[in-house]
Write a protein that holds these residues in place. Structure first.
Motif, mmCIF file in Angstrom:
data_model
loop_
_atom_site.group_PDB
_atom_site.id
_atom_site.type_symbol
_atom_site.label_atom_id
_atom_site.label_comp_id
_atom_site.label_asym_id
_atom_site.label_seq_id
_atom_site.Cartn_x
_atom_site.Cartn_y
_atom_site.Cartn_z
ATOM 1 N N VAL A 1 0.743 -1.148 0.077
ATOM 2 C CA VAL A 1 0.112 -0.009 0.124
ATOM 3 C C VAL A 1 0.707 1.357 0.063
ATOM 4 C CG1 VAL A 1 -1.597 1.235 1.419
ATOM 5 C CG2 VAL A 1 -2.097 -1.104 0.743
ATOM 6 N N LYS A 2 2.163 1.304 0.715
ATOM 7 C CA LYS A 2 2.900 2.369 0.675
ATOM 8 C C LYS A 2 3.443 2.652 -0.582
ATOM 9 C CE LYS A 2 7.188 4.118 2.811
ATOM 10 N NZ LYS A 2 8.517 4.075 2.681
ATOM 11 N N ILE A 3 3.795 1.681 -1.541
ATOM 12 C CA ILE A 3 3.958 1.972 -2.776
ATOM 13 C C ILE A 3 2.872 2.517 -3.739
ATOM 14 C CG2 ILE A 3 4.739 0.769 -5.142
ATOM 15 C CD1 ILE A 3 6.180 -1.275 -3.288
ATOM 16 N N CYS A 4 1.685 1.950 -3.525
ATOM 17 C CA CYS A 4 0.598 2.454 -4.325
ATOM 18 C C CYS A 4 0.123 3.818 -3.773
ATOM 19 C CB CYS A 4 -0.763 1.502 -4.189
ATOM 20 S SG CYS A 4 -0.316 0.034 -4.643
ATOM 21 N N LYS A 5 0.185 4.044 -2.641
ATOM 22 C CA LYS A 5 -0.186 5.567 -2.096
ATOM 23 C C LYS A 5 0.878 6.495 -2.735
ATOM 24 C CE LYS A 5 -1.499 8.746 1.363
ATOM 25 N NZ LYS A 5 -1.452 8.699 3.029
ATOM 26 N N ASP A 6 2.177 6.088 -2.683
ATOM 27 C CA ASP A 6 3.206 6.974 -3.330
ATOM 28 C C ASP A 6 2.678 7.272 -4.662
ATOM 29 O OD1 ASP A 6 5.830 8.356 -3.053
ATOM 30 O OD2 ASP A 6 6.347 6.884 -4.625
ATOM 31 N N ILE A 7 2.254 6.363 -5.531
ATOM 32 C CA ILE A 7 2.116 6.564 -6.870
ATOM 33 C C ILE A 7 0.749 7.397 -6.963
ATOM 34 C CG2 ILE A 7 0.998 5.444 -8.934
ATOM 35 C CD1 ILE A 7 2.747 2.894 -8.153
ATOM 36 N N PHE A 8 -0.043 7.288 -6.080
ATOM 37 C CA PHE A 8 -1.441 8.106 -6.275
ATOM 38 C C PHE A 8 -1.022 9.689 -5.813
ATOM 39 C CE2 PHE A 8 -5.069 9.776 -3.706
ATOM 40 C CZ PHE A 8 -6.103 9.412 -4.582
ATOM 41 N N VAL A 9 0.031 9.738 -4.703
ATOM 42 C CA VAL A 9 0.290 11.002 -4.559
ATOM 43 C C VAL A 9 0.818 11.824 -5.516
ATOM 44 C CG1 VAL A 9 1.705 12.640 -2.831
ATOM 45 C CG2 VAL A 9 -0.060 10.638 -1.919
ATOM 46 N N LYS A 10 1.853 11.054 -6.121
ATOM 47 C CA LYS A 10 2.671 11.785 -7.336
ATOM 48 C C LYS A 10 1.877 12.068 -8.460
ATOM 49 C CE LYS A 10 7.227 9.750 -5.903
ATOM 50 N NZ LYS A 10 8.097 8.775 -6.176
ATOM 51 N N LYS A 11 0.746 10.991 -8.813
ATOM 52 C CA LYS A 11 -0.123 11.548 -9.833
ATOM 53 C C LYS A 11 -0.947 12.470 -9.723
ATOM 54 C CE LYS A 11 -0.023 7.201 -12.398
ATOM 55 N NZ LYS A 11 -0.518 6.330 -13.241
ATOM 56 N N MET A 12 -1.419 12.619 -8.491
ATOM 57 C CA MET A 12 -2.322 13.743 -7.757
ATOM 58 C C MET A 12 -1.478 15.017 -7.940
ATOM 59 S SD MET A 12 -5.261 13.464 -6.529
ATOM 60 C CE MET A 12 -5.375 14.769 -5.341
ATOM 61 N N LYS A 13 -0.087 15.118 -7.888
ATOM 62 C CA LYS A 13 0.505 16.351 -8.129
ATOM 63 C C LYS A 13 0.745 16.871 -9.522
ATOM 64 C CE LYS A 13 3.237 16.032 -3.764
ATOM 65 N NZ LYS A 13 4.462 15.799 -3.137
ATOM 66 N N ASP A 14 0.728 15.517 -10.559
ATOM 67 C CA ASP A 14 0.877 15.466 -11.951
ATOM 68 C C ASP A 14 -0.322 16.320 -12.379
ATOM 69 O OD1 ASP A 14 3.515 14.969 -11.802
ATOM 70 O OD2 ASP A 14 3.114 12.933 -12.502
ATOM 71 N N TYR A 15 -1.387 15.424 -12.035
ATOM 72 C CA TYR A 15 -2.711 15.632 -12.628
ATOM 73 C C TYR A 15 -3.684 16.459 -11.899
ATOM 74 C CZ TYR A 15 -0.866 11.821 -15.299
ATOM 75 O OH TYR A 15 -0.031 11.045 -16.195
ATOM 76 N N GLY A 16 -3.831 16.515 -10.523
ATOM 77 C CA GLY A 16 -4.729 16.850 -9.713
ATOM 78 C C GLY A 16 -5.626 15.742 -9.627
ATOM 79 N N PRO A 17 -6.950 16.323 -9.083
ATOM 80 C CA PRO A 17 -8.038 15.169 -9.160
ATOM 81 C C PRO A 17 -8.739 15.203 -10.077
ATOM 82 C CG PRO A 17 -8.567 17.436 -8.000
ATOM 83 C CD PRO A 17 -7.161 17.546 -8.466
#
Length: 178
Positions: free
Chosen positions: A12-28
């Protein structure tokens, strides 16, 4: 001895890291997606995994593990969308609230997993990868049927429970790949 609790956390730590980085790239940007669209995204990823498992070869270099990570994140997004509803204005929520909701649904999935692991004796560890893929795909088809029935069920668990199960099966798949 294997420790599912810490293995779950590591995945989950890996998945959340991806999620947070994509939020920075694309927003919500995903906030505009209806739950049915998210179900279809999970379907596409799972169908790709099954096709590669059956063919024994893959022609696109994207790792299968990335598909499972995507399934996990799409399941969390779908759970958030079930709670909040899709929004045409995808900037209706702050990133810290989204992260809080991400953690909320991961905690819910983990608690479900721990309870089921207790009752089933971690049977998933002895399952074939193809069976985990099939279970995710079956749950996708169940969700699609419930969505087609406008969310109504007679006796079955609802959409959210199926997303939680898919999330956990994807976590198990990633744990087994290590």
């Amino acid at each position: 001895m294997k420790n599912t609790n810490s293995e779950f956390d590591a995945v989950v730590k890996i998945c959340k890291d991806i999620f947070v980085k994509k939020m920075k790239d694309y927003g919500p940007a995903w906030r505009i997606l209806r739950p049915t669209s998210l179900t279809d995204q999970i379907f596409i990823k799972t169908q790709r995994i099954k096709s590669i498992e059956e063919a024994g070869i893959q022609k696109v270099a994207d790792a299968i593990s990335d598909e499972y990570k995507g399934i996990i994140n799409y399941c969390v997004i779908a759970l958030i969308q079930l709670e909040l509803g899709a929004q045409a204005n995808n900037h209706d929520i702050e990133n810290n609230k989204i992260e809080h909701l991400y953690d909320k649904y991961i905690d819910e999935a983990k608690n479900l997993m721990l309870n089921k692991n207790h009752d089933y004796g971690e049977a998933w560890r002895d399952m074939r990868m193809s069976s985990l893929t099939d279970l995710i795909l079956m749950k996708v088809h169940r969700v699609k049927q419930i969505e087609d029935n406008k969310g109504k069920t007679i006796i079955s668990e609802g959409i959210a429970a199926n997303y939680l199960d898919m999330l956990n099966y994807a976590v198990f798949s990633l744990i087994k790949q290590v």
